[in-house]
Design a protein around this motif. Structure first.
Motif, mmCIF file in Angstrom:
data_model
loop_
_atom_site.group_PDB
_atom_site.id
_atom_site.type_symbol
_atom_site.label_atom_id
_atom_site.label_comp_id
_atom_site.label_asym_id
_atom_site.label_seq_id
_atom_site.Cartn_x
_atom_site.Cartn_y
_atom_site.Cartn_z
ATOM 1 N N ILE A 193 -33.925 4.788 14.376
ATOM 2 C CA ILE A 193 -32.751 4.916 15.182
ATOM 3 C C ILE A 193 -31.564 5.208 14.459
ATOM 4 C CG2 ILE A 193 -32.350 2.295 14.892
ATOM 5 C CD1 ILE A 193 -31.699 2.506 17.965
ATOM 6 N N ALA A 194 -30.661 6.179 14.830
ATOM 7 C CA ALA A 194 -29.545 6.624 14.302
ATOM 8 C C ALA A 194 -29.719 7.064 12.876
ATOM 9 C CB ALA A 194 -28.419 5.314 14.045
ATOM 10 N N THR A 195 -30.643 7.737 12.616
ATOM 11 C CA THR A 195 -31.133 8.572 11.249
ATOM 12 C C THR A 195 -30.434 9.833 11.361
ATOM 13 O OG1 THR A 195 -33.197 8.906 11.843
ATOM 14 C CG2 THR A 195 -32.788 7.237 10.505
ATOM 15 N N LEU A 210 -27.373 1.483 9.510
ATOM 16 C CA LEU A 210 -26.738 0.609 10.182
ATOM 17 C C LEU A 210 -25.345 0.876 10.459
ATOM 18 C CD1 LEU A 210 -27.751 -2.507 8.232
ATOM 19 C CD2 LEU A 210 -28.296 -1.960 10.515
ATOM 20 N N GLN A 211 -24.378 1.611 9.489
ATOM 21 C CA GLN A 211 -23.297 1.989 9.825
ATOM 22 C C GLN A 211 -23.028 2.950 11.215
ATOM 23 O OE1 GLN A 211 -21.294 4.473 6.773
ATOM 24 N NE2 GLN A 211 -19.299 3.978 7.353
ATOM 25 N N GLU A 233 -26.753 -7.319 15.724
ATOM 26 C CA GLU A 233 -27.455 -6.363 16.766
ATOM 27 C C GLU A 233 -28.041 -5.012 16.338
ATOM 28 O OE1 GLU A 233 -24.508 -7.752 20.423
ATOM 29 O OE2 GLU A 233 -23.931 -6.117 19.103
ATOM 30 N N ALA A 234 -27.375 -4.839 15.398
ATOM 31 C CA ALA A 234 -27.847 -3.196 14.958
ATOM 32 C C ALA A 234 -29.056 -3.561 13.946
ATOM 33 C CB ALA A 234 -26.948 -2.631 13.841
ATOM 34 N N ILE A 235 -29.173 -4.566 13.361
ATOM 35 C CA ILE A 235 -30.170 -4.788 12.501
ATOM 36 C C ILE A 235 -31.740 -5.396 13.308
ATOM 37 C CG2 ILE A 235 -31.298 -6.778 10.942
ATOM 38 C CD1 ILE A 235 -28.537 -6.946 9.598
ATOM 39 N N LYS A 236 -31.300 -6.052 14.311
ATOM 40 C CA LYS A 236 -32.405 -6.210 15.309
ATOM 41 C C LYS A 236 -33.079 -4.937 15.914
ATOM 42 C CE LYS A 236 -30.918 -10.852 16.975
ATOM 43 N NZ LYS A 236 -30.622 -11.558 18.099
ATOM 44 N N ARG A 237 -32.024 -3.910 16.327
ATOM 45 C CA ARG A 237 -32.826 -2.622 16.720
ATOM 46 C C ARG A 237 -33.185 -2.041 15.594
ATOM 47 N NH1 ARG A 237 -29.266 -0.418 22.084
ATOM 48 N NH2 ARG A 237 -28.769 -2.464 22.723
ATOM 49 N N VAL A 238 -33.002 -1.955 14.480
ATOM 50 C CA VAL A 238 -33.739 -1.116 13.295
ATOM 51 C C VAL A 238 -35.036 -2.058 13.246
ATOM 52 C CG1 VAL A 238 -33.754 -0.927 10.885
ATOM 53 C CG2 VAL A 238 -31.604 -0.461 12.568
#
Length: 225
Positions: A10-12, A141-142, A154-159
């Motif tokens: 996600i978000a890469t 994460l950023q 929240e971002a860490i949970k999604r990753v």
């Protein structure tokens, strides 16, 4: 037809790579777009999701509130699996249909753009090569926090809800490192495209499928004789 799986974390930056490949002339089957269509109001998957999660996850127009539903499933693995069970079958059927259409059209190279390619399991077997778009955990994460307006937790949970990016790297046949500039990413994508276009795998695959179809037609004709 050479089927190339495109995935990442996600978000890469997978969408950026998909866009660049499309601009180079590749046919792209986008699983995210299919996932949005199969949950349109009153479609079977929409009805199942509504039954399982209730009306609170619906917007005033009846469509699914993706942000609200995402918050629910990313905080509960059981509900995430439940959501997947509602959507995987219709998504898989549509992916197969689009692959067949592209085969009939005679496409040389088809990109199967699937965020959860490895997590889905069976989709991996449809591909001949797999490209993983990756970046460093810090950049990931950023980007996710900025894109979705999330806190770090929240971002860490999604990753963490996805397969570790290092594991995806290990399984990939090709890796696009997307930490740097768009120019650097474009250079990597163009190199990848040249390599894929030089492959003769698609000719072998088309020959085997054509041979199978020929035998199938002969068997059908023979059954009527």
């Amino acid at each position: 037809m050479l089927v190339v799986g495109l995935t990442g974390g996600i978000a890469t930056g997978k969408s950026t790579v998909s866009h660049l490949l499309r601009r180079l002339g590749c046919a792209v089957i986008d699983a995210d777009q299919i996932a949005r269509r199969v949950v349109d109001p009153n479609k079977p998957a929409w009805k199942t999701i509504r039954k399982q999660f209730g009306n609170t996850i619906l917007l005033p127009d009846g469509s699914i509130d993706r942000e609200k539903l995402g918050t629910i499933v990313f905080n509960d693995s059981a509900k995430r699996q439940l959501l997947n069970s509602c959507t995987h079958t219709p998504i898989f059927r549509e992916l197969l249909w689009q692959l067949l259409v592209n085969f009939i059209k005679g496409e040389h190279l088809v990109i199967l753009d699937v965020p959860l390619l490895y997590e889905s399991g069976k989709l991996v077997h449809l591909t001949h090569r797999i490209v993983v778009v990756a970046c460093s955990p810090e950049v990931q994460l950023q980007r996710l926090m900025q894109r979705n307006g999330l806190t770090k937790d929240e971002a860490i949970k999604r990753v963490n809800a996805q397969m570790p990016l290092d594991e995806k790297r290990r399984r990939a046949t090709h890796v696009i490192e997307n930490d740097q500039s768009i120019e650097d990413t474009r250079r990597q994508v163009e190199e990848l495209h040249r390599e894929l276009c030089d492959s003769w795998m698609y000719i072998i695959v088309r020959f085997l499928i054509a041979l199978f179809i020929a035998f199938l037609i002969i068997a059908i004709i023979s059954s009527f004789s």
